[in-house]
Design an enzyme around this catalytic site. Structure first.
Site, short mmCIF file in Angstrom:
data_model
loop_
_atom_site.label_atom_id
_atom_site.label_comp_id
_atom_site.label_asym_id
_atom_site.label_seq_id
_atom_site.Cartn_x
_atom_site.Cartn_y
_atom_site.Cartn_z
N SER A 135 0.94 -0.91 -0.03
CA SER A 135 -0.11 -0.03 -0.24
C SER A 135 0.90 1.26 -0.01
O SER A 135 1.99 1.26 0.57
CB SER A 135 -0.98 0.08 1.11
OG SER A 135 -1.57 1.27 1.42
N GLU A 137 0.13 3.63 1.72
CA GLU A 137 0.25 4.02 3.10
C GLU A 137 1.72 3.72 3.77
O GLU A 137 2.02 4.25 4.59
CB GLU A 137 -0.80 3.25 3.85
CG GLU A 137 -2.11 4.04 3.76
CD GLU A 137 -2.13 5.34 4.22
OE1 GLU A 137 -1.72 5.66 5.55
OE2 GLU A 137 -2.98 6.33 3.83
N TYR A 159 -1.68 0.05 10.46
CA TYR A 159 -1.80 -0.65 9.18
C TYR A 159 -0.90 -0.63 8.44
O TYR A 159 -0.15 -1.62 7.75
CB TYR A 159 -3.09 -0.23 8.62
CG TYR A 159 -3.33 -0.49 7.05
CD1 TYR A 159 -3.98 -1.73 6.65
CD2 TYR A 159 -3.03 0.49 6.08
CE1 TYR A 159 -3.85 -1.94 5.50
CE2 TYR A 159 -3.07 0.10 4.86
CZ TYR A 159 -3.54 -1.21 4.33
OH TYR A 159 -3.88 -1.31 2.96
P1 NAP Z 1 -11.20 -4.86 1.21
O1 NAP Z 1 -12.57 -4.57 0.79
O2 NAP Z 1 -11.19 -4.47 2.96
O3 NAP Z 1 -11.16 -6.72 1.51
C1 NAP Z 1 -10.35 -7.23 2.53
C2 NAP Z 1 -10.76 -8.65 2.35
O4 NAP Z 1 -9.76 -9.34 3.35
C3 NAP Z 1 -12.19 -9.10 2.57
O5 NAP Z 1 -12.49 -10.15 1.82
C4 NAP Z 1 -12.01 -9.59 4.17
O6 NAP Z 1 -12.99 -10.47 4.61
C5 NAP Z 1 -10.72 -10.45 4.11
N1 NAP Z 1 -10.09 -10.51 5.41
C6 NAP Z 1 -9.83 -9.79 6.40
N2 NAP Z 1 -9.39 -10.53 7.49
C7 NAP Z 1 -9.16 -11.66 7.16
C8 NAP Z 1 -8.48 -12.80 7.85
N3 NAP Z 1 -8.01 -12.91 9.04
N4 NAP Z 1 -8.48 -14.02 6.96
C9 NAP Z 1 -8.79 -13.84 5.66
N5 NAP Z 1 -9.63 -12.72 5.09
C10 NAP Z 1 -9.58 -11.70 5.72
O7 NAP Z 1 -10.05 -4.53 0.71
P2 NAP Z 1 -9.65 -4.18 -0.54
O8 NAP Z 1 -10.05 -2.57 -0.83
O9 NAP Z 1 -10.31 -5.09 -1.59
O10 NAP Z 1 -8.04 -4.28 -0.85
C11 NAP Z 1 -7.39 -5.39 -0.93
C12 NAP Z 1 -6.07 -5.42 -0.37
O11 NAP Z 1 -5.33 -4.24 -0.97
C13 NAP Z 1 -5.88 -5.36 1.17
O12 NAP Z 1 -4.86 -6.06 1.50
C14 NAP Z 1 -5.72 -3.82 1.06
O13 NAP Z 1 -5.06 -3.54 2.54
C15 NAP Z 1 -4.86 -3.62 0.12
N6 NAP Z 1 -4.78 -2.31 -0.59
C16 NAP Z 1 -6.21 -1.41 -0.88
C17 NAP Z 1 -5.88 -0.45 -1.48
C18 NAP Z 1 -7.43 0.19 -1.69
O14 NAP Z 1 -7.30 1.43 -1.86
N7 NAP Z 1 -8.48 -0.27 -1.96
C19 NAP Z 1 -4.89 0.28 -1.66
C20 NAP Z 1 -3.63 -0.49 -1.29
C21 NAP Z 1 -3.51 -1.64 -0.81
P3 NAP Z 1 -14.36 -10.37 4.98
O15 NAP Z 1 -15.35 -9.89 3.88
O16 NAP Z 1 -14.66 -11.51 5.82
O17 NAP Z 1 -14.24 -8.90 5.99
O1 F7E Z 2 -9.35 7.89 4.06
C1 F7E Z 2 -10.19 11.14 5.09
C2 F7E Z 2 -9.21 10.28 6.07
O2 F7E Z 2 -10.45 5.57 4.99
C3 F7E Z 2 -9.16 8.68 3.10
C4 F7E Z 2 -7.47 1.85 2.33
O3 F7E Z 2 -7.92 1.12 1.30
O4 F7E Z 2 -6.29 3.42 0.93
C5 F7E Z 2 -7.34 3.33 2.02
O5 F7E Z 2 -6.69 4.01 3.27
C6 F7E Z 2 -8.81 10.10 3.60
C7 F7E Z 2 -8.24 9.83 5.02
O6 F7E Z 2 -8.63 5.62 2.88
C8 F7E Z 2 -13.51 10.49 6.71
O7 F7E Z 2 -8.78 11.06 7.36
C9 F7E Z 2 -12.45 12.18 6.17
O8 F7E Z 2 -7.32 11.03 4.93
O9 F7E Z 2 -10.90 6.40 2.40
P1 F7E Z 2 -10.41 6.32 3.69
P2 F7E Z 2 -7.22 5.45 3.57
O10 F7E Z 2 -7.00 5.97 4.64
O11 F7E Z 2 -6.54 6.28 2.33
C10 F7E Z 2 -4.77 2.95 1.28
C11 F7E Z 2 -4.13 3.11 -0.10
C12 F7E Z 2 -4.96 1.59 1.94
O12 F7E Z 2 -4.01 0.71 1.59
C13 F7E Z 2 -5.96 1.19 2.71
O13 F7E Z 2 -6.38 -0.06 2.78
O14 F7E Z 2 -10.18 10.37 3.75
N1 F7E Z 2 -11.53 11.40 5.70
N2 F7E Z 2 -13.53 12.02 6.48
C14 F7E Z 2 -12.18 10.09 6.14
N3 F7E Z 2 -11.94 8.65 6.02
C15 F7E Z 2 -13.26 7.89 6.37
N4 F7E Z 2 -12.58 6.64 6.27
N5 F7E Z 2 -14.18 8.27 6.86
C16 F7E Z 2 -14.50 9.80 7.05
O15 F7E Z 2 -15.49 9.86 7.66
#
Ligand code: NAP
Ligand code: F7E
Length: 342
Positions: A135, A137, A159
């Site tokens: 990520s 992050e 995270y």
């Molecule tokens: P997501 O929608 O939160 O999906 C996470 C998945 O992991 C869900 O299927 C969840 O199952 C499963 N999971 C959680 N804990 C588990 C465990 N202990 N054992 C097995 N499965 C488990 O995330 P996403 O947005 O698809 O992202 C996919 C991956 O990319 C994640 O690793 C995330 O950290 C990473 N990532 C995401 C982003 C983004 O912007 N989306 C960016 C960078 C990296 P349940 O349905 O049971 O909760």
């Molecule tokens: O927040 C601000 C918050 O939770 C984005 C995950 O997929 O991307 C994701 O992480 C921004 C932050 O995503 C609210 O403070 C304001 O600055 O949608 P988010 P994230 O934290 O960037 C990265 C790449 C990952 O890897 C992660 O798994 O939005 N914000 N108000 C808020 N965010 C949330 N959630 N809720 C609010 O009410």
């Protein structure tokens, strides 16, 4: 029978959905690991229409990253040629509240999976390619903008710290054990299947529900936060492309453009003819203890080596999400009118 068999952890998540659809289109036999749930129906929405037909082709296995024995059993049964590790406690705010659980799933869970793959490969003599969902992050308090594969990591939340651990384990399995293992360092990517507690979906869903009178207010945290937002359907292509290269490597995947939460509000509410100032209020409990500095990715390597580029713009992404949430809100309204309550 397909010569390509993929195993996806996190199959019920946003990326699991888009990746499985892509792999099925490529002729893969697709297996997914999902956690057992006592709730029925499952807490995640089930796909409908054409998506349901695709989802029905996925072979599901009950498992958990925290259960190394179960992971070994699944891997030796499935005999995957590619493993995509998408499972995670992926919510940053939650990781501040639950750092140990987050680190256990994200860091140790990845290690459990890598060990299961290494043992399976050594025992069977079959190569298994591995994708790790790293990520942006991990860059956290980044020393430069935009960030690339050579930017040092400076994670700013539990995270991200756990993802850095998983990143280096992946590199180490590549270098020490010769595993074909890649890190995709993905920036935020969204879609109509994004979880409802991430800011994009929270906003598009609220805008649609407010428009139809199903919700009065939207409570948010930091409106000045900026992210490099892309479309999940584009980003899963890069995951797959990484595993089709001659040699494993790590890649930044991003659009290279940032927008603020305010931009999102303007876009989503504007599409519905609403002024967000009339509905949004701030709750300080949603502010994070620290935020990353300006996260904006330089995806030159992915563009050069994979031929990857984002296709969906920020405006189109917001449009797509608002449209899907408006349709969902209309369904909700119809059910309410018929006397059903949530
Ligand atoms: P997501 O929608 O939160 O999906 C996470 C998945 O992991 C869900 O299927 C969840 O199952 C499963 N999971 C959680 N804990 C588990 C465990 N202990 N054992 C097995 N499965 C488990 O995330 P996403 O947005 O698809 O992202 C996919 C991956 O990319 C994640 O690793 C995330 O950290 C990473 N990532 C995401 C982003 C983004 O912007 N989306 C960016 C960078 C990296 P349940 O349905 O049971 O909760
Ligand atoms: O927040 C601000 C918050 O939770 C984005 C995950 O997929 O991307 C994701 O992480 C921004 C932050 O995503 C609210 O403070 C304001 O600055 O949608 P988010 P994230 O934290 O960037 C990265 C790449 C990952 O890897 C992660 O798994 O939005 N914000 N108000 C808020 N965010 C949330 N959630 N809720 C609010 O009410």
């Amino acid at each position: 029978m397909s010569e390509h068999t993929a195993l996806i952890t996190g199959i019920t998540g946003q990326d699991g959905f888009y990746l499985s659809r892509h792999l099925l289109n490529q002729g893969y036999c697709v297996h997914g690991i999902r956690r057992r749930s006592n709730s029925f129906p499952a807490p995640r929405p089930e796909p409908v229409g054409a998506d349901a037909a695709a989802a029905a082709q996925v072979h599901h296995h009950i498992g958990d990253l925290l259960d190394p024995i179960g992971l070994r059993r699944i891997i030796s049964n499935v005999q995957p040629t590619e493993v995509y590790n998408l499972a995670a406690q992926s919510h940053v705010q939650t990781s501040f509240e639950d750092p140990i659980y987050t680190a256990t799933v994200v860091a140790m869970g990845t290690l459990n999976l890598l060990e299961a793959i290494r043992d399976y490969r050594d025992a069977s003599g079959r190569e298994v390619k591995f994708y790790q969902a790293s990520s942006s992050e991990m860059f956290g308090k980044a020393s430069e903008t935009p960030q690339s594969e050579s930017t040092p990591f400076r994670p700013r939340n539990p995270y991200a710290c756990a993802k850095v651990h998983a990143y280096w384990q992946t590199v180490n399995y590549r270098e020490a054990y010769g595993l074909f293992a890649c890190n995709g360092i993905l920036y935020n990517h969204e879609s109509p299947r994004r979880g409802e507690n991430y800011v994009t979906r929270k906003i598009t869903r609220a805008a649609a529900r407010i428009k139809l009178g199903l919700q009065e207010r939207l409570v948010l945290g930091n409106l000045d936060a900026e992210r490099d937002w892309g479309f999940a359907g584009d980003y899963v292509l890069a995951m797959w492309q990484m595993l089709q290269q001659a040699a494993p490597d790590d890649y930044v995947v991003a659009t290279g453009r940032t927008h603020s939460v305010r931009d999102l509000l303007n876009g989503a509410f504007g599409l519905l003819g609403l002024d967000w100032h009339d509905y949004v209020c701030i709750d300080e409990r949603l502010l994070r203890p620290v935020e990353p500095t300006r996260l904006c990715g330089d995806a030159s390597r992915a563009r050069r080596q994979l031929g990857w580029q984002p296709r969906v713009s920020f405006a189109t992404l917001v449009h797509m999400m608002v449209e899907a949430d408006l349709a969902a809100a209309e369904r909700e309204q119809t059910l309410l009118a018929a006397g059903y309550t949530a």
